[in-house]
Design a protein around this motif. Structure first.
Motif, PDB file in Angstrom:
ATOM      1  N   PHE A  28       0.782  -1.268  -0.061  1.00 47.09           N
ATOM      2  CA  PHE A  28      -0.136  -0.034   0.034  1.00 47.09           C
ATOM      3  C   PHE A  28       0.726   1.425  -0.113  1.00 47.09           C
ATOM      4  O   PHE A  28       1.883   1.509   0.743  1.00 47.09           O
ATOM      5  CB  PHE A  28      -0.858   0.191   1.249  1.00 47.09           C
ATOM      6  CG  PHE A  28      -1.999  -1.104   1.306  1.00 47.09           C
ATOM      7  CD1 PHE A  28      -3.415  -0.484   0.892  1.00 47.09           C
ATOM      8  CD2 PHE A  28      -1.474  -2.414   1.728  1.00 47.09           C
ATOM      9  CE1 PHE A  28      -4.126  -1.583   0.948  1.00 47.09           C
ATOM     10  CE2 PHE A  28      -2.608  -3.050   1.797  1.00 47.09           C
ATOM     11  CZ  PHE A  28      -4.001  -2.677   1.305  1.00 47.09           C
ATOM     12  N   TYR A  40      -5.754   8.303   2.371  1.00 49.33           N
ATOM     13  CA  TYR A  40      -5.931   7.529   0.993  1.00 49.33           C
ATOM     14  C   TYR A  40      -4.875   6.144   1.222  1.00 49.33           C
ATOM     15  O   TYR A  40      -3.731   6.644   1.903  1.00 49.33           O
ATOM     16  CB  TYR A  40      -5.431   8.095  -0.239  1.00 49.33           C
ATOM     17  CG  TYR A  40      -6.753   8.868  -0.820  1.00 49.33           C
ATOM     18  CD1 TYR A  40      -7.597   8.486  -1.422  1.00 49.33           C
ATOM     19  CD2 TYR A  40      -6.633  10.225  -0.221  1.00 49.33           C
ATOM     20  CE1 TYR A  40      -8.766   9.268  -2.031  1.00 49.33           C
ATOM     21  CE2 TYR A  40      -7.763  11.131  -0.645  1.00 49.33           C
ATOM     22  CZ  TYR A  40      -8.490  10.593  -1.514  1.00 49.33           C
ATOM     23  OH  TYR A  40      -9.647  11.440  -1.934  1.00 49.33           O
ATOM     24  N   LYS A  42      -3.362   3.135  -1.558  1.00 47.79           N
ATOM     25  CA  LYS A  42      -3.639   2.589  -2.954  1.00 47.79           C
ATOM     26  C   LYS A  42      -2.937   1.329  -2.770  1.00 47.79           C
ATOM     27  O   LYS A  42      -1.848   1.034  -2.332  1.00 47.79           O
ATOM     28  CB  LYS A  42      -2.823   3.475  -3.717  1.00 47.79           C
ATOM     29  CG  LYS A  42      -3.460   4.853  -4.224  1.00 47.79           C
ATOM     30  CD  LYS A  42      -2.519   5.549  -5.343  1.00 47.79           C
ATOM     31  CE  LYS A  42      -3.367   6.578  -5.708  1.00 47.79           C
ATOM     32  NZ  LYS A  42      -2.510   7.155  -6.931  1.00 47.79           N
ATOM     33  N   HIS A  43      -3.733   0.223  -3.169  1.00 51.91           N
ATOM     34  CA  HIS A  43      -3.088  -1.072  -2.953  1.00 51.91           C
ATOM     35  C   HIS A  43      -2.592  -1.512  -4.200  1.00 51.91           C
ATOM     36  O   HIS A  43      -3.243  -1.215  -5.453  1.00 51.91           O
ATOM     37  CB  HIS A  43      -4.263  -2.048  -2.449  1.00 51.91           C
ATOM     38  CG  HIS A  43      -3.834  -3.597  -2.544  1.00 51.91           C
ATOM     39  ND1 HIS A  43      -4.115  -4.120  -3.679  1.00 51.91           N
ATOM     40  CD2 HIS A  43      -3.050  -3.965  -1.462  1.00 51.91           C
ATOM     41  CE1 HIS A  43      -3.532  -5.714  -3.212  1.00 51.91           C
ATOM     42  NE2 HIS A  43      -3.000  -5.328  -2.084  1.00 51.91           N
ATOM     43  N   TYR A  44      -1.294  -2.326  -4.382  1.00 52.63           N
ATOM     44  CA  TYR A  44      -0.755  -2.598  -5.621  1.00 52.63           C
ATOM     45  C   TYR A  44      -0.254  -4.163  -5.366  1.00 52.63           C
ATOM     46  O   TYR A  44       0.118  -4.392  -4.368  1.00 52.63           O
ATOM     47  CB  TYR A  44       0.380  -1.718  -5.941  1.00 52.63           C
ATOM     48  CG  TYR A  44       0.261  -0.440  -6.153  1.00 52.63           C
ATOM     49  CD1 TYR A  44       0.270  -0.169  -7.399  1.00 52.63           C
ATOM     50  CD2 TYR A  44       0.070   0.232  -5.001  1.00 52.63           C
ATOM     51  CE1 TYR A  44       0.154   1.334  -7.608  1.00 52.63           C
ATOM     52  CE2 TYR A  44       0.366   1.674  -5.249  1.00 52.63           C
ATOM     53  CZ  TYR A  44       0.179   1.996  -6.590  1.00 52.63           C
ATOM     54  OH  TYR A  44      -0.086   3.547  -6.860  1.00 52.63           O
ATOM     55  N   ALA A  74      -2.541   1.478  -9.346  1.00 55.54           N
ATOM     56  CA  ALA A  74      -3.237   0.626  -8.243  1.00 55.54           C
ATOM     57  C   ALA A  74      -4.366  -0.161  -8.439  1.00 55.54           C
ATOM     58  O   ALA A  74      -5.047   0.366  -9.376  1.00 55.54           O
ATOM     59  CB  ALA A  74      -3.654   1.883  -7.096  1.00 55.54           C
ATOM     60  N   THR A  76      -6.618  -1.150  -6.291  1.00 53.44           N
ATOM     61  CA  THR A  76      -7.720  -0.577  -5.447  1.00 53.44           C
ATOM     62  C   THR A  76      -7.429   0.801  -4.785  1.00 53.44           C
ATOM     63  O   THR A  76      -6.252   0.877  -4.388  1.00 53.44           O
ATOM     64  CB  THR A  76      -8.216  -1.411  -4.451  1.00 53.44           C
ATOM     65  OG1 THR A  76      -8.488  -2.851  -5.074  1.00 53.44           O
ATOM     66  CG2 THR A  76      -9.473  -1.011  -3.595  1.00 53.44           C
ATOM     67  N   VAL A  77      -8.094   1.601  -4.396  1.00 52.44           N
ATOM     68  CA  VAL A  77      -7.749   3.079  -3.795  1.00 52.44           C
ATOM     69  C   VAL A  77      -8.934   3.041  -2.510  1.00 52.44           C
ATOM     70  O   VAL A  77      -9.988   3.030  -3.049  1.00 52.44           O
ATOM     71  CB  VAL A  77      -7.720   4.132  -4.746  1.00 52.44           C
ATOM     72  CG1 VAL A  77      -7.473   5.376  -3.728  1.00 52.44           C
ATOM     73  CG2 VAL A  77      -6.720   4.267  -5.912  1.00 52.44           C
ATOM     74  N   SER A  79     -10.189   5.279   0.733  1.00 49.44           N
ATOM     75  CA  SER A  79     -10.100   6.467   1.411  1.00 49.44           C
ATOM     76  C   SER A  79     -11.103   6.480   2.806  1.00 49.44           C
ATOM     77  O   SER A  79     -12.013   5.958   2.453  1.00 49.44           O
ATOM     78  CB  SER A  79     -10.392   7.623   0.463  1.00 49.44           C
ATOM     79  OG  SER A  79     -11.640   7.745   0.017  1.00 49.44           O
TER      80      SER A  79
END
Length: 128
Positions: A28, A40, A42-44, A74, A76-77, A79
């Motif tokens: 993330f 936020y 961001k998942h990678y 990413a 998925t993001v 927040s």
């Protein structure tokens, strides 16, 4: 800074230098948006190679923690307004889980809390 604050910072700085195992579930990137008043994450996705390094699943390039980084999009993001809300959204709700290691979940909880603190106090947030 108080003596206690200095001691806590010293412990934290030392622990930040320890070797870690990377989560095969991905990583993330965490940041705050002051204007939106949101945190936020961001998942990678990644693959862990035979040397224990994270590599881009599409190109096989090593994903550097610092310096030159592979440009990625990413998966998925997430927040949220608070660390707890972000923990629920990013750690508890996804099924299947994006996190496969308990220490990674603990790390994210700490980082989300640090990001929330920075958002509330106006301090700078740099992901550890």
């Amino acid at each position: 800074m108080t003596q206690l604050t200095l001691e806590i910072k010293k412990i934290d700085d030392k622990l930040s230098k320890r070797p870690i195992k990377l989560d095969p579930g991905g990583y993330f990137i965490i940041y705050i948006d002051r204007k939106a008043q949101l945190i936020y994450a961001k998942h990678y996705t990644n693959i862990i190679n035979e040397r224990g390094l994270a590599v881009d699943p599409d190109t096989g390039e090593v994903i550097a923690a610092r310096g030159k980084t592979v440009q990625r999009i990413a998966e998925t993001v997430f927040s949220a307004r608070t660390a707890k809300e972000l923990c629920v959204k990013a750690i508890e709700e996804p099924n299947p889980s994006l996190i496969t290691m308990f220490d990674h979940a603990a790390y994210l909880g700490r980082e989300f809390t640090r990001a929330e603190y920075a958002l509330v106090t106006g301090e700078e947030y740099i992901q550890d």
